[in-house]
Enzyme design. Structure first.
Site, PDB file in Angstrom:
ATOM      1  N   ASP A 266       1.640  -7.314-111.958  1.00 20.06           N
ATOM      2  CA  ASP A 266       2.931  -6.624-112.019  1.00 20.06           C
ATOM      3  C   ASP A 266       2.772  -5.156-111.643  1.00 20.06           C
ATOM      4  OD1 ASP A 266       5.514  -5.801-112.618  1.00 20.06           O
ATOM      5  OD2 ASP A 266       5.227  -5.847-114.778  1.00 20.06           O
TER       6      ASP A 266
ATOM      7  N   ASP B   4       9.268  -3.116-107.580  1.00 22.49           N
ATOM      8  CA  ASP B   4       8.772  -3.771-108.795  1.00 22.49           C
ATOM      9  C   ASP B   4       8.550  -5.260-108.578  1.00 22.49           C
ATOM     10  OD1 ASP B   4       8.152  -4.570-111.349  1.00 22.49           O
ATOM     11  OD2 ASP B   4      10.134  -4.183-112.177  1.00 22.49           O
TER      12      ASP B   4
END
Length: 390
Positions: free
Chosen positions: A93, A282
Site C-alpha cells: 500500500d 493511493d
C-alpha cells in the site's frame, strides 16, 4: 609500420580495460499477486472513508452510508519475518507507511507471525494502533525485526506486531514518514520505514520506488525499489512536486503523503474541469474520489443516481470516452471501462467509480493507477508519472 596480430590484440585489450565503466543503480524488484475479491463491504461511508485501505487520522460522521458488494483488488507480496524466517503475505500500500503483521493469537488466510519463535525479535513499546477507512483496524506492539523481501534482508525494521486485527491480512505500507501511524499517536515518533531502510542498509541507491499495477485482467504486478523501468511506460516521466497537505486537506510543513497537483480532467474532447486540486496517488484505494461538484458532474453525465448504491450507476455494457488526467503537461489516459465496478457477479448494473471525496482533493486509486506508471521519489519529495505500457 606493421603491428603483429598479438601486439594489436594486446593494445585493444588494454584500451577496453581502460574504458570507463557505467555504474548501474542498485535496485530491488518486488513482485506481487493481484487478488480480486467480491465481498459485502457493509456500512461503507462514502464521504468519510474513500477506498478500502485508506489510513485515517480521525473518523468523520459525514457521508452517505451504503451497503456495497464490490469486487476490489489488493496486492499481496510474500515476506519472511524473524529468525528463522516465518513466511506470510502482506498487502502492499502506497497510501500508508507502516508494516504490520498478524501476530500471536490472531488468524489470517495469508499467514501469521509468532515473535516467541524468533531470536531477532525486539519489542520497542506498546501502543501500535492503525485504523482504515472501512472501519477495520489493527492493534498491538511496536517492535523491530529482520525482514526478507524480494531477495533482500533488512535488519532492525520497525513494524507493528498485531495482537488483534480485523483486516484479513497484514499490510506493507511504503508511504512517507509523516503518514506513519506512530506519528499520529499520543506518544508521537517517526522511524525509517522499508524504503528508507533499504537505502540506509545499502540495498538500493535511492529512497524511491516505481509502481506497476499492470492491466485490468493481470494477475501480477511489481514494485521496483531504487529506480524505474522504461520498458513499462510510454514516453518520459513527468516530474511532479509533492503538495504539503495531509489527508484532511490541512497544510503541513513538509510532504506527509503522495499528493500532487491534478490540473484538469477531460472526457473525450469535452473538458470536465480545468481547476487544479491536490490528488493523492493511493494503491490502497480501489475507486477514484473527487471534489463533490466534479464527482457529481461525471456521475450525472454517465449514470443515474442510485440511493441503494450511494452513487451513480449505469449498464455494465455501457461505453464512453477515454478520461484524460492532466499533470504538469503530462496526460494519463484511463479507459472508460476502468471506471465501471460491478455490484456482484452477474449483475447488469455497474457503479460509476468516481465518487465524492468530501474534500477539495482527489484520491486516485487503482481505477486510475492501472493506467499510470508512477515513480515515487522519497529522497526529493517528488513523483514521476507516465502512461503505463502493457
Amino acid at each position: 609500420m606493421l603491428f603483429s596480430k598479438s601486439l594489436l590484440l594486446s593494445v585493444l585489450a588494454s584500451l577496453s580495460f581502460a574504458a570507463p565503466v557505467e555504474k548501474r543503480e542498485k535496485t530491488l524488484t518486488l513482485d506481487f499477486d493481484v487478488k480480486r475479491i467480491s465481498s459485502k463491504a457493509k456500512n461503507v461511508t462514502v464521504a468519510s472513508s474513500p477506498g478500502f485501505r485508506r489510513n485515517l487520522r480521525a473518523a468523520s460522521d459525514a457521508g452517505v452510508t451504503i451497503s456495497l458488494e464490490n469486487e476490489y483488488s489488493f496486492y499481496l507480496t510474500t515476506i519472511e519475518i524473524g529468525t528463522p524466517g516465518q513466511k506470510l503475505q502482506v498487502d502492499v500500500d502506497t497510501g500508508s507507511s507502516d508494516l504490520w503483521v498478524p501476530g500471536q493469537g490472531t488468524s489470517s488466510l495469508y499467514g501469521t507471525y509468532d515473535h516467541t519463535k524468533s531470536t531477532s525479535y525486539k519489542k520497542d513499546r506498546s501502543g501500535f494502533s492503525i485504523s482504515y477507512g472501512d472501519g477495520s483496524s489493527a492493534r498491538g506492539d511496536w517492535a523491530q525485526e529482520t525482514v526478507s523481501i524480494g531477495g533482500a534482508s533488512i535488519t532492525g525494521l520497525e513494524f507493528g506486531d498485531a495482537t488483534s486485527q480485523d483486516v484479513g491480512q497484514g499490510l506493507l505500507g511504503i508511504g512517507l514518514k509523516g503518514n506513519e501511524a506512530s506519528a499520529q499517536s499520543s506518544n508521537s515518533f517517526t522511524y525509517d520505514n522499508l524504503p528508507l531502510k533499504l537505502k540506509d542498509q545499502g540495498l538500493i541507491d535511492k529512497a524511491a520506488y516505481s509502481l506497476y499495477l499492470n492491466s485490468e485482467d493481470a494477475t501480477s504486478g511489481s514494485i521496483l525499489f531504487g529506480g524505474s523501468d522504461s520498458s513499462k511506460y510510454s514516453g518520459s516521466l513527468a516530474t511532479l512536486d509533492l503538495v504539503n497537505i495531509d489527508d484532511e486537506g490541512d497544510s503541513t510543513s513538509g510532504a506527509v503523503a503522495f499528493f500532487v497537483e491534478l490540473e484538469g480532467i477531460e472526457a473525450g474532447s469535452s473538458s470536465i474541469t480545468k481547476t487544479t486540486y491536490p490528488a493523492l496517488l493511493d494503491s490502497g484505494t480501489t475507486l477514484i474520489y473527487a471534489p463533490s461538484s466534479i464527482a457529481s458532474s461525471i456521475g450525472r453525465e454517465y449514470g443515474t443516481y442510485s440511493y441503494s448504491y450511494g452513487g451513480y450507476v449505469t449498464s455494465c455494457d455501457a461505453t464512453g470516452p477515454d478520461f484524460k488526467f492532466s499533470f504538469n503537461g503530462k496526460t494519463i489516459t484511463v479507459p472508460f471501462s476502468n471506471l465501471l465496478f460491478q455490484n456482484s457477479e452477474g449483475d447488469s448494473e455497474c457503479l460509476v467509480g468516481v465518487l465524492s471525496s468530501g474534500s477539495n482533493y482527489y484520491i486516485l486509486g487503482d481505477a486510475f493507477l492501472r493506467s499510470a506508471y508512477v515513480y515515487y521519489d522519497i529522497d526529493n519529495s517528488q513523483v514521476g508519472i507516465a502512461q503505463a505500457k502493457y
